[in-house]
Scaffold this motif. Structure first.
Motif, PDB file in Angstrom:
ATOM      1  N   PHE A 197       0.859  -1.187   0.000  1.00  0.00           N
ATOM      2  CA  PHE A 197       0.000   0.000   0.000  1.00  0.00           C
ATOM      3  C   PHE A 197       0.893   1.234   0.000  1.00  0.00           C
ATOM      4  CE2 PHE A 197       0.179  -1.961   4.209  1.00  0.00           C
ATOM      5  CZ  PHE A 197       0.823  -0.984   4.949  1.00  0.00           C
ATOM      6  N   PRO A 198       0.366   2.380  -0.424  1.00  0.00           N
ATOM      7  CA  PRO A 198       1.198   3.593  -0.530  1.00  0.00           C
ATOM      8  C   PRO A 198       1.722   4.049   0.832  1.00  0.00           C
ATOM      9  CG  PRO A 198      -0.934   3.926  -1.583  1.00  0.00           C
ATOM     10  CD  PRO A 198      -0.999   2.622  -0.875  1.00  0.00           C
ATOM     11  N   ILE A 199       2.923   4.600   0.812  1.00  0.00           N
ATOM     12  CA  ILE A 199       3.570   5.113   2.017  1.00  0.00           C
ATOM     13  C   ILE A 199       4.111   6.500   1.706  1.00  0.00           C
ATOM     14  CG2 ILE A 199       5.592   4.841   3.529  1.00  0.00           C
ATOM     15  CD1 ILE A 199       3.422   2.869   4.174  1.00  0.00           C
ATOM     16  N   SER A 200       3.976   7.409   2.667  1.00  0.00           N
ATOM     17  CA  SER A 200       4.585   8.732   2.505  1.00  0.00           C
ATOM     18  C   SER A 200       5.250   9.120   3.821  1.00  0.00           C
ATOM     19  CB  SER A 200       3.542   9.773   2.104  1.00  0.00           C
ATOM     20  OG  SER A 200       2.577   9.920   3.106  1.00  0.00           O
ATOM     21  N   VAL A 201       6.380   9.831   3.684  1.00  0.00           N
ATOM     22  CA  VAL A 201       7.101  10.326   4.852  1.00  0.00           C
ATOM     23  C   VAL A 201       7.374  11.809   4.653  1.00  0.00           C
ATOM     24  CG1 VAL A 201       8.186   8.132   5.470  1.00  0.00           C
ATOM     25  CG2 VAL A 201       9.326   9.645   3.871  1.00  0.00           C
ATOM     26  N   ARG A 202       7.454  12.526   5.752  1.00  0.00           N
ATOM     27  CA  ARG A 202       7.765  13.952   5.707  1.00  0.00           C
ATOM     28  C   ARG A 202       9.267  14.144   5.832  1.00  0.00           C
ATOM     29  NH1 ARG A 202       4.149  17.497   5.302  1.00  0.00           N
ATOM     30  NH2 ARG A 202       1.990  17.101   5.740  1.00  0.00           N
ATOM     31  N   THR A 203       9.826  14.953   4.930  1.00  0.00           N
ATOM     32  CA  THR A 203      11.247  15.260   4.976  1.00  0.00           C
ATOM     33  C   THR A 203      11.443  16.614   5.628  1.00  0.00           C
ATOM     34  OG1 THR A 203      11.227  16.267   2.793  1.00  0.00           O
ATOM     35  CG2 THR A 203      11.701  13.909   2.902  1.00  0.00           C
ATOM     36  N   ARG A 204      12.647  16.843   6.166  1.00  0.00           N
ATOM     37  CA  ARG A 204      12.944  18.084   6.875  1.00  0.00           C
ATOM     38  C   ARG A 204      13.106  19.271   5.934  1.00  0.00           C
ATOM     39  NH1 ARG A 204      18.222  16.694   9.961  1.00  0.00           N
ATOM     40  NH2 ARG A 204      18.627  15.830   7.928  1.00  0.00           N
ATOM     41  N   THR A 205      13.589  19.024   4.740  1.00  0.00           N
ATOM     42  CA  THR A 205      13.889  20.091   3.779  1.00  0.00           C
ATOM     43  C   THR A 205      13.257  19.748   2.437  1.00  0.00           C
ATOM     44  OG1 THR A 205      15.914  19.009   3.041  1.00  0.00           O
ATOM     45  CG2 THR A 205      16.124  20.519   4.917  1.00  0.00           C
TER      46      THR A 205
END
Length: 178
Positions: free
Chosen positions: A82-90
């Motif tokens: 299933f789709p996955i997303s992560v937040r990056t710092r920059t």
């Protein structure tokens, strides 16, 4: 084709295989989909999102003569179905480095503190090819060659403590004297 339909040549009452006229019934509307980022953020805990992603760094050889380019293949992969997303710092989603120098540059760079979202479809694999020329950037216009020895080539997704979360990988190459 229009002549055939206008002539009524295809219309037979006793044949079940003749083409039918279109009904005026409305067609079903397209299914709406939930964006992968929203689905991932709402249903998958953050720690599990990090576990879903893998990072690998590969070079074709383990040793290169001085002055030779070193090809680097970085693979980022979502192992979950299933789709996955992560937040990056920059705004930079991922980066590679040589002995801790981002993109083989010893010149500090300043990136804005804007978060971005890095989304992977289910089972998606993203591959990036980079080439380290065996040089380190020491100023805006000056590059110096790497001395013979071992160097660590690595890559990571730009999240806080990427190494601790398993979102970083490294490999070692040796630069041989000429």
């Amino acid at each position: 084709m229009r002549r055939i339909y206008d002539s009524q040549a295809l219309k037979r009452d006793d044949d079940v295989f003749t083409p039918r006229e279109r009904d005026d019934a409305p067609e079903p509307a397209a299914m709406r989909s939930v964006p992968g980022e929203s689905l991932s953020r709402l249903l998958v805990p953050t720690w599990l999102r990090y576990r879903a992603l893998t990072v690998t760094v590969e070079t074709p050889e383990s040793s290169y003569p001085a002055g030779t380019d070193v090809p680097v293949k970085v693979t980022l992969r979502n192992t979950f179905p299933f789709p996955i997303s992560v937040r990056t710092r920059t705004p930079r989603l991922w980066t590679w480095h040589v002995d801790g120098a981002a993109e083989a540059s010893r010149v500090p760079e300043s990136l804005p503190d804007e978060e971005r979202v890095y989304t992977f479809d289910r089972g998606e694999r993203k591959q990036f090819l980079r080439r380290w020329t065996g040089l380190f950037k020491v100023s805006e216009t000056e590059w110096e060659p790497a001395d013979p020895g071992e160097y660590t080539l690595g890559a990571y997704i730009d999240v806080a403590d990427a190494d601790g979360k398993g979102l970083a990988a490294e490999t070692t190459v040796r630069i041989e004297p000429e």
